[in-house]
Design a protein around this motif. Sequence first.
Motif, PDB file in Angstrom:
ATOM      1  N   MET A 199     -10.317  21.690 -42.587  1.00 49.19           N
ATOM      2  CA  MET A 199     -11.305  21.827 -41.516  1.00 49.19           C
ATOM      3  C   MET A 199     -10.953  20.845 -40.410  1.00 49.19           C
ATOM      4  SD  MET A 199     -14.959  22.660 -43.210  1.00 49.19           S
ATOM      5  CE  MET A 199     -15.290  21.136 -44.050  1.00 49.19           C
ATOM      6  N   SER A 200     -10.169  21.299 -39.491  1.00 55.78           N
ATOM      7  CA  SER A 200      -9.691  20.398 -38.450  1.00 55.78           C
ATOM      8  C   SER A 200     -10.779  19.977 -37.479  1.00 55.78           C
ATOM      9  CB  SER A 200      -8.540  21.063 -37.685  1.00 55.78           C
ATOM     10  OG  SER A 200      -8.999  22.255 -37.076  1.00 55.78           O
ATOM     11  N   ASP A 201     -11.738  20.838 -37.185  1.00 54.76           N
ATOM     12  CA  ASP A 201     -12.773  20.468 -36.221  1.00 54.76           C
ATOM     13  C   ASP A 201     -14.050  19.973 -36.896  1.00 54.76           C
ATOM     14  OD1 ASP A 201     -13.943  22.761 -37.180  1.00 54.76           O
ATOM     15  OD2 ASP A 201     -13.900  23.851 -35.283  1.00 54.76           O
ATOM     16  N   GLY A 202     -14.042  19.911 -38.213  1.00 58.90           N
ATOM     17  CA  GLY A 202     -15.206  19.394 -38.914  1.00 58.90           C
ATOM     18  C   GLY A 202     -16.316  20.423 -39.097  1.00 58.90           C
ATOM     19  N   GLN A 203     -16.143  21.619 -38.522  1.00 60.18           N
ATOM     20  CA  GLN A 203     -17.206  22.601 -38.624  1.00 60.18           C
ATOM     21  C   GLN A 203     -16.704  23.926 -39.186  1.00 60.18           C
ATOM     22  OE1 GLN A 203     -19.519  23.034 -35.056  1.00 60.18           O
ATOM     23  NE2 GLN A 203     -19.423  20.867 -34.652  1.00 60.18           N
ATOM     24  N   HIS A 204     -15.512  24.310 -38.870  1.00 58.86           N
ATOM     25  CA  HIS A 204     -14.995  25.612 -39.283  1.00 58.86           C
ATOM     26  C   HIS A 204     -14.064  25.399 -40.465  1.00 58.86           C
ATOM     27  CE1 HIS A 204     -13.046  29.511 -39.089  1.00 58.86           C
ATOM     28  NE2 HIS A 204     -14.033  29.898 -38.299  1.00 58.86           N
ATOM     29  N   ASP A 205     -14.292  26.139 -41.540  1.00 52.52           N
ATOM     30  CA  ASP A 205     -13.523  25.886 -42.753  1.00 52.52           C
ATOM     31  C   ASP A 205     -12.435  26.923 -43.034  1.00 52.52           C
ATOM     32  OD1 ASP A 205     -14.936  28.068 -43.612  1.00 52.52           O
ATOM     33  OD2 ASP A 205     -16.032  27.017 -45.201  1.00 52.52           O
ATOM     34  N   GLY A 206     -12.134  27.788 -42.066  1.00 54.21           N
ATOM     35  CA  GLY A 206     -11.088  28.777 -42.245  1.00 54.21           C
ATOM     36  C   GLY A 206     -11.547  30.042 -42.945  1.00 54.21           C
ATOM     37  N   THR A 207     -12.773  30.105 -43.389  1.00 55.92           N
ATOM     38  CA  THR A 207     -13.294  31.288 -44.072  1.00 55.92           C
ATOM     39  C   THR A 207     -14.124  32.159 -43.149  1.00 55.92           C
ATOM     40  OG1 THR A 207     -15.336  30.209 -44.778  1.00 55.92           O
ATOM     41  CG2 THR A 207     -13.433  30.026 -46.259  1.00 55.92           C
ATOM     42  N   GLY A 208     -14.191  31.794 -41.879  1.00 58.23           N
ATOM     43  CA  GLY A 208     -15.031  32.541 -40.952  1.00 58.23           C
ATOM     44  C   GLY A 208     -16.442  31.984 -40.874  1.00 58.23           C
ATOM     45  N   GLN A 209     -16.718  30.991 -41.685  1.00 59.82           N
ATOM     46  CA  GLN A 209     -18.043  30.371 -41.662  1.00 59.82           C
ATOM     47  C   GLN A 209     -18.055  29.247 -40.640  1.00 59.82           C
ATOM     48  OE1 GLN A 209     -18.708  29.184 -45.680  1.00 59.82           O
ATOM     49  NE2 GLN A 209     -18.831  31.271 -46.437  1.00 59.82           N
ATOM     50  N   VAL A 210     -19.210  29.040 -40.025  1.00 58.12           N
ATOM     51  CA  VAL A 210     -19.346  27.978 -39.034  1.00 58.12           C
ATOM     52  C   VAL A 210     -20.504  27.067 -39.426  1.00 58.12           C
ATOM     53  CG1 VAL A 210     -18.441  29.375 -37.141  1.00 58.12           C
ATOM     54  CG2 VAL A 210     -20.892  29.344 -37.564  1.00 58.12           C
ATOM     55  N   GLY A 211     -20.465  25.857 -38.913  1.00 55.81           N
ATOM     56  CA  GLY A 211     -21.576  24.935 -39.111  1.00 55.81           C
ATOM     57  C   GLY A 211     -22.662  25.221 -38.090  1.00 55.81           C
ATOM     58  N   ILE A 212     -23.804  24.611 -38.280  1.00 60.50           N
ATOM     59  CA  ILE A 212     -24.952  24.855 -37.418  1.00 60.50           C
ATOM     60  C   ILE A 212     -24.682  24.438 -35.980  1.00 60.50           C
ATOM     61  CG2 ILE A 212     -26.108  22.685 -38.008  1.00 60.50           C
ATOM     62  CD1 ILE A 212     -27.766  26.118 -37.213  1.00 60.50           C
ATOM     63  N   ASP A 213     -23.947  23.358 -35.768  1.00 60.67           N
ATOM     64  CA  ASP A 213     -23.668  22.929 -34.393  1.00 60.67           C
ATOM     65  C   ASP A 213     -22.857  23.975 -33.638  1.00 60.67           C
ATOM     66  OD1 ASP A 213     -25.065  20.548 -34.747  1.00 60.67           O
ATOM     67  OD2 ASP A 213     -23.273  19.452 -35.384  1.00 60.67           O
ATOM     68  N   GLU A 214     -21.851  24.527 -34.299  1.00 59.72           N
ATOM     69  CA  GLU A 214     -21.041  25.571 -33.656  1.00 59.72           C
ATOM     70  C   GLU A 214     -21.861  26.836 -33.449  1.00 59.72           C
ATOM     71  OE1 GLU A 214     -16.946  28.159 -34.269  1.00 59.72           O
ATOM     72  OE2 GLU A 214     -17.189  26.285 -35.366  1.00 59.72           O
ATOM     73  N   LEU A 215     -22.682  27.177 -34.427  1.00 51.18           N
ATOM     74  CA  LEU A 215     -23.535  28.354 -34.289  1.00 51.18           C
ATOM     75  C   LEU A 215     -24.473  28.201 -33.095  1.00 51.18           C
ATOM     76  CD1 LEU A 215     -24.574  31.081 -35.265  1.00 51.18           C
ATOM     77  CD2 LEU A 215     -26.111  29.830 -36.807  1.00 51.18           C
ATOM     78  N   LEU A 216     -25.106  27.042 -32.956  1.00 51.54           N
ATOM     79  CA  LEU A 216     -25.992  26.811 -31.814  1.00 51.54           C
ATOM     80  C   LEU A 216     -25.233  26.929 -30.498  1.00 51.54           C
ATOM     81  CD1 LEU A 216     -28.244  23.884 -33.055  1.00 51.54           C
ATOM     82  CD2 LEU A 216     -29.011  26.166 -32.369  1.00 51.54           C
ATOM     83  N   GLU A 217     -24.034  26.367 -30.455  1.00 53.38           N
ATOM     84  CA  GLU A 217     -23.220  26.446 -29.235  1.00 53.38           C
ATOM     85  C   GLU A 217     -22.915  27.898 -28.885  1.00 53.38           C
ATOM     86  OE1 GLU A 217     -18.766  25.116 -27.925  1.00 53.38           O
ATOM     87  OE2 GLU A 217     -19.921  23.687 -29.123  1.00 53.38           O
ATOM     88  N   ARG A 218     -22.551  28.691 -29.869  1.00 55.28           N
ATOM     89  CA  ARG A 218     -22.246  30.112 -29.632  1.00 55.28           C
ATOM     90  C   ARG A 218     -23.486  30.857 -29.145  1.00 55.28           C
ATOM     91  NH1 ARG A 218     -18.608  32.138 -34.771  1.00 55.28           N
ATOM     92  NH2 ARG A 218     -16.875  30.706 -34.460  1.00 55.28           N
ATOM     93  N   VAL A 219     -24.587  30.650 -29.820  1.00 58.90           N
ATOM     94  CA  VAL A 219     -25.831  31.339 -29.454  1.00 58.90           C
ATOM     95  C   VAL A 219     -26.235  30.970 -28.032  1.00 58.90           C
ATOM     96  CG1 VAL A 219     -28.314  31.361 -29.942  1.00 58.90           C
ATOM     97  CG2 VAL A 219     -26.681  31.628 -31.809  1.00 58.90           C
ATOM     98  N   ARG A 220     -26.238  29.695 -27.730  1.00 62.59           N
ATOM     99  CA  ARG A 220     -26.695  29.218 -26.426  1.00 62.59           C
ATOM    100  C   ARG A 220     -25.769  29.633 -25.294  1.00 62.59           C
ATOM    101  NH1 ARG A 220     -28.360  23.195 -28.542  1.00 62.59           N
ATOM    102  NH2 ARG A 220     -30.436  23.746 -29.344  1.00 62.59           N
ATOM    103  N   SER A 221     -24.520  29.935 -25.587  1.00 60.12           N
ATOM    104  CA  SER A 221     -23.594  30.352 -24.525  1.00 60.12           C
ATOM    105  C   SER A 221     -23.946  31.734 -23.987  1.00 60.12           C
ATOM    106  CB  SER A 221     -22.152  30.336 -25.026  1.00 60.12           C
ATOM    107  OG  SER A 221     -21.924  31.403 -25.938  1.00 60.12           O
ATOM    108  N   GLY A 222     -24.838  32.449 -24.680  1.00 58.76           N
ATOM    109  CA  GLY A 222     -25.187  33.801 -24.276  1.00 58.76           C
ATOM    110  C   GLY A 222     -26.383  33.919 -23.358  1.00 58.76           C
TER     111      GLY A 222
END
Length: 135
Positions: A1-24
């Motif tokens: 997990m190079s960025d501390g949030q994405h584990d290579g399985t397609g799963q994301v952490g809550i911080d990344e999820l919030l960032e994605r949601v809010r970008s919309g």
Amino acid sequence: MSDGQHDGTGQVGIDELLERVRSGYERLGPDEAKAAAAEGALLVDIRYAELRARDGLIPGALVVERNELEWRLDPQGSHRAAEAVSHALQVVVICNEGYASSLAVESLHRLGLHRATDLVGGFQAWRAAGLPVDV
């Protein structure tokens, strides 16, 4: 997990999820939310009862528990709130600090409420800005 949030399985952490949601969508600050309400937007307080009892309410806001939000705001739903008149309605979702509201907005967008947004910093930001609160 190079960025501390994405584990290579397609799963994301809550911080990344919030960032994605809010970008919309564009989130509103307290003064913008107040102005939007003055122009007909529906403020929706999704905080749980303990927080509302402790901190008060935004005058005119519709209180809807988070677990009922989609049912109450779906204009086509049989359990909709009287205020949920159209998919074109601008809705400003307010939680305590502006996190849960972002996830709620994504769900409302999926229901076709594309003008849904949330309040940056939530109720606490509203109160800190000195905006009206009924206690």
